[in-house]
Write a protein that holds these residues in place. Structure first.
Motif, mmCIF file in Angstrom:
data_model
loop_
_atom_site.group_PDB
_atom_site.id
_atom_site.type_symbol
_atom_site.label_atom_id
_atom_site.label_comp_id
_atom_site.label_asym_id
_atom_site.label_seq_id
_atom_site.Cartn_x
_atom_site.Cartn_y
_atom_site.Cartn_z
ATOM 1 N N SER A 82 -3.279 -2.794 6.159
ATOM 2 C CA SER A 82 -3.332 -1.896 4.964
ATOM 3 C C SER A 82 -4.601 -2.175 3.812
ATOM 4 O O SER A 82 -4.513 -3.462 3.589
ATOM 5 C CB SER A 82 -1.874 -1.483 4.490
ATOM 6 O OG SER A 82 -1.465 -2.620 3.622
ATOM 7 N N ALA A 83 -4.913 -1.176 3.137
ATOM 8 C CA ALA A 83 -5.474 -1.451 1.725
ATOM 9 C C ALA A 83 -5.260 -0.232 0.816
ATOM 10 O O ALA A 83 -5.029 0.818 1.360
ATOM 11 C CB ALA A 83 -6.911 -1.647 2.061
ATOM 12 N N GLY A 84 -5.188 -0.635 -0.531
ATOM 13 C CA GLY A 84 -4.997 0.568 -1.252
ATOM 14 C C GLY A 84 -5.241 0.187 -2.667
ATOM 15 O O GLY A 84 -5.786 -0.954 -3.113
ATOM 16 N N TYR A 85 -5.082 1.103 -3.652
ATOM 17 C CA TYR A 85 -5.293 1.060 -4.974
ATOM 18 C C TYR A 85 -4.351 1.827 -5.899
ATOM 19 O O TYR A 85 -3.785 2.947 -5.489
ATOM 20 C CB TYR A 85 -6.796 1.573 -5.489
ATOM 21 C CG TYR A 85 -6.826 1.408 -6.959
ATOM 22 C CD1 TYR A 85 -7.107 0.214 -7.596
ATOM 23 C CD2 TYR A 85 -6.518 2.628 -7.692
ATOM 24 C CE1 TYR A 85 -7.397 0.243 -9.116
ATOM 25 C CE2 TYR A 85 -6.911 2.637 -9.179
ATOM 26 C CZ TYR A 85 -7.418 1.420 -9.622
ATOM 27 O OH TYR A 85 -7.616 1.334 -11.090
ATOM 28 N N ASP A 86 -3.683 1.076 -6.854
ATOM 29 C CA ASP A 86 -2.750 1.827 -7.760
ATOM 30 C C ASP A 86 -3.117 1.893 -9.148
ATOM 31 O O ASP A 86 -3.090 0.816 -9.738
ATOM 32 C CB ASP A 86 -1.400 1.053 -7.627
ATOM 33 C CG ASP A 86 -0.780 1.556 -6.203
ATOM 34 O OD1 ASP A 86 -0.423 2.704 -5.925
ATOM 35 O OD2 ASP A 86 -0.434 0.573 -5.364
ATOM 36 N N ASN A 115 -4.842 -3.833 -3.262
ATOM 37 C CA ASN A 115 -3.794 -4.437 -2.659
ATOM 38 C C ASN A 115 -4.139 -4.212 -1.212
ATOM 39 O O ASN A 115 -4.860 -3.608 -0.629
ATOM 40 C CB ASN A 115 -2.382 -3.936 -2.902
ATOM 41 C CG ASN A 115 -2.433 -2.329 -2.594
ATOM 42 O OD1 ASN A 115 -2.390 -2.048 -1.239
ATOM 43 N ND2 ASN A 115 -2.308 -1.521 -3.549
ATOM 44 N N THR A 116 -3.741 -5.425 -0.525
ATOM 45 C CA THR A 116 -3.995 -5.219 0.901
ATOM 46 C C THR A 116 -2.743 -6.080 1.824
ATOM 47 O O THR A 116 -2.023 -6.905 1.156
ATOM 48 C CB THR A 116 -5.427 -6.013 1.344
ATOM 49 O OG1 THR A 116 -5.650 -6.155 2.460
ATOM 50 C CG2 THR A 116 -5.189 -7.411 0.961
ATOM 51 N N THR A 169 -1.442 -8.603 -3.972
ATOM 52 C CA THR A 169 -1.619 -7.439 -5.062
ATOM 53 C C THR A 169 -2.671 -8.242 -6.069
ATOM 54 O O THR A 169 -2.019 -9.105 -6.617
ATOM 55 C CB THR A 169 -0.305 -6.809 -5.572
ATOM 56 O OG1 THR A 169 0.292 -6.143 -4.601
ATOM 57 C CG2 THR A 169 -0.908 -5.864 -6.525
ATOM 58 N N GLY A 210 -4.388 5.246 -0.548
ATOM 59 C CA GLY A 210 -4.040 4.212 0.595
ATOM 60 C C GLY A 210 -4.455 4.410 1.711
ATOM 61 O O GLY A 210 -4.837 5.609 2.195
ATOM 62 N N THR A 255 0.946 -1.312 0.123
ATOM 63 C CA THR A 255 0.048 -0.047 0.011
ATOM 64 C C THR A 255 0.729 1.217 -0.081
ATOM 65 O O THR A 255 1.800 1.297 0.856
ATOM 66 C CB THR A 255 -0.951 0.135 1.107
ATOM 67 O OG1 THR A 255 -1.567 -1.142 1.201
ATOM 68 C CG2 THR A 255 -1.875 1.173 1.259
ATOM 69 N N THR A 256 0.589 2.357 -0.689
ATOM 70 C CA THR A 256 1.355 3.571 -1.120
ATOM 71 C C THR A 256 0.336 4.620 -0.666
ATOM 72 O O THR A 256 -0.615 4.902 -1.178
ATOM 73 C CB THR A 256 1.701 3.686 -2.280
ATOM 74 O OG1 THR A 256 2.659 2.377 -2.683
ATOM 75 C CG2 THR A 256 2.534 4.831 -2.608
#
Length: 422
Positions: free
Chosen positions: A259-263, A231-232, A225, A270, A186-187
């Motif tokens: 954590s969790a995010g999207y790129d 992603n997590t 991912t 994130g 996660t970013t």
């Protein structure tokens, strides 16, 4: 000369002399040369099958001995080298600068750091990572610190050690020295974060707020991912697992991170949630719980952030913010808030970076921990790549406005650093 060697050499000599004979027939008599060769052959021992086999056997024995010697030398060399599945990389960095208004020292300081990264695979899909670092910078003795600065008191230290392997569609990492963000995909921010903000205050003023970069211990992490960009990850780190307090005990210091995010192609988001049952260890570089008047502080932090890349990939904007909630039995603990805005822009042969940051910190009054402002401060610096392995960074960081409550951040830092990668 041995008979076998004579047999081999004679045709070679004749082949070499033939062109000369063609061009110089008026000087060299070919028939006399042939008579000489025949006469020499008559003087040689009779070439029967037994003699031929003996001579050939001796020559092959000599060749085998030479080959065995070369192989022994090769094995001796490889015994002191890395295995074929181990790679090493690293970096050496120098930092020179000063901090006007520092409570530690306003003098110009010159420090260094040296990092080694060792990666070994056993199956082709796994990886054993070992990080080794040393340096002579870092708080509390040196105030001018960059992201490349490192402590260690001139002693090599194993700062990271974990084993990573796939488990179905997930990646798993386990080890005695695992950072809570080692396996985190996660970013929150794409800000380069190479100058003073990342190196000061133990990293608390870095671009990513969440209270995990300084957390290292025995633990396990799992991450995934997805193909659609999401992603997590999750991790459990025991900061006191290496001593008698142990892992996952009431006396020990443990941290749990989700954590969790999207790129996407040009942007990303994130979210990170972190729980620490004892925050005293992560803040030990610049503060102690004893100095705050508490035996221990439990805390949780929530951070969100995102980035946007535009201008044909030449410019990136990053924004992140977070809140830390502390808990002390019998005391009142206020929340700490931080916010960060950064920009990176390709300029000439390098990258021009700038950021603004606001940050709080604890100040105790009786049984209350107040969220005192460290103020707002900014930095601007330029990073130039001399080549693929050498980078020079120089800039300035300064406080914005007049902070009358605390003077810790009311200072101006300026200097430069050089990093050599190998």
């Amino acid at each position: 000369m041995k008979l076998f060697q004579k047999i081999i050499i004679a045709p070679v000599v004749l082949g070499f002399l033939s062109p000369i004979a063609v061009q110089s027939s008026d000087i060299v008599n070919i028939e006399e040369i042939n008579n000489y060769v025949r006469s020499q052959a008559k003087k040689s021992s009779r070439l029967d099958s037994e003699t031929f086999i003996k001579e050939v056997s001796k020559d092959f024995a000599n060749l085998k001995g030479s080959a065995d010697g070369l192989e022994a030398q090769q094995n001796e060399y490889e015994a002191g080298a890395f295995s074929e599945t181990t790679t090493m990389s690293g970096a050496a960095s120098f930092q020179v600068g000063a901090v006007d208004g520092s409570v530690i020292s306003e003098a110009v300081t010159a420090t260094y750091s040296y990092d080694l990264d060792l990666n070994t695979t056993f199956t082709g899909d796994d990886n054993l990572y070992i990080g080794i670092e040393t340096g002579n910078g870092g708080l509390p003795t040196i105030d001018f610190n960059l992201d490349s600065s490192g402590g260690g008191a001139d002693i090599l230290n194993v700062t990271s050690m974990y084993y990573q392997f796939p488990l179905g569609s997930y990646e798993v990492a386990v080890g005695p020295k695992l950072d809570s963000d080692d396996l985190m995909p996660t970013t929150l921010s794409k800000y380069s974060d190479k100058f003073f903000m990342a190196g000061s205050n133990g990293g608390i003023t870095a671009a990513d707020f969440y209270y995990a970069p300084g957390i290292t211990g025995s633990g396990v992490a799992i991450a995934r991912t997805f193909d659609n960009g999401f992603n997590t990850s999750a991790s459990v780190i025991g900061m006191s697992a290496g001593n008698s307090d142990g892992l996952l005990t009431k006396e020990g210091g443990d941290t749990f991170t989700l954590s969790a995010g999207y790129d996407g192609e040009n942007y990303g988001l994130g979210f990170i949630y972190n729980v620490l049952n004892d925050v005293c260890a992560p803040i030990a570089d610049y503060e102690t719980c004893a100095s705050l008047g508490f035996a221990e502080i439990a805390a949780s932090s929530t951070s969100i952030g995102g980035y946007w890349n535009f201008n044909e990939g030449k410019t990136t904007l990053s924004v992140s913010m977070g809140v830390l909630s502390g808990e002390v039995p019998g005391s009142i603990v206020e929340e700490i808030n931080e916010a960060h805005f950064g920009i990176d822009h390709e300029l000439g042969e390098g990258v021009l970076s700038a950021a603004i940051k606001s940050s709080d910190f604890y100040r105790t009054v009786g049984n209350t921990a107040l969220a005192d402002s460290l103020g707002e401060f900014a930095e601007i610096y330029y990073s130039y790549d001399l080549n693929d392995s050498m980078e020079i960074t120089g800039g300035i960081s300064f406080a914005m406005g007049d902070n009358t409550e605390t003077t810790f951040i009311d200072r101006t830092a300026f200097g430069a650093g050089a990093t050599f990668k190998f």
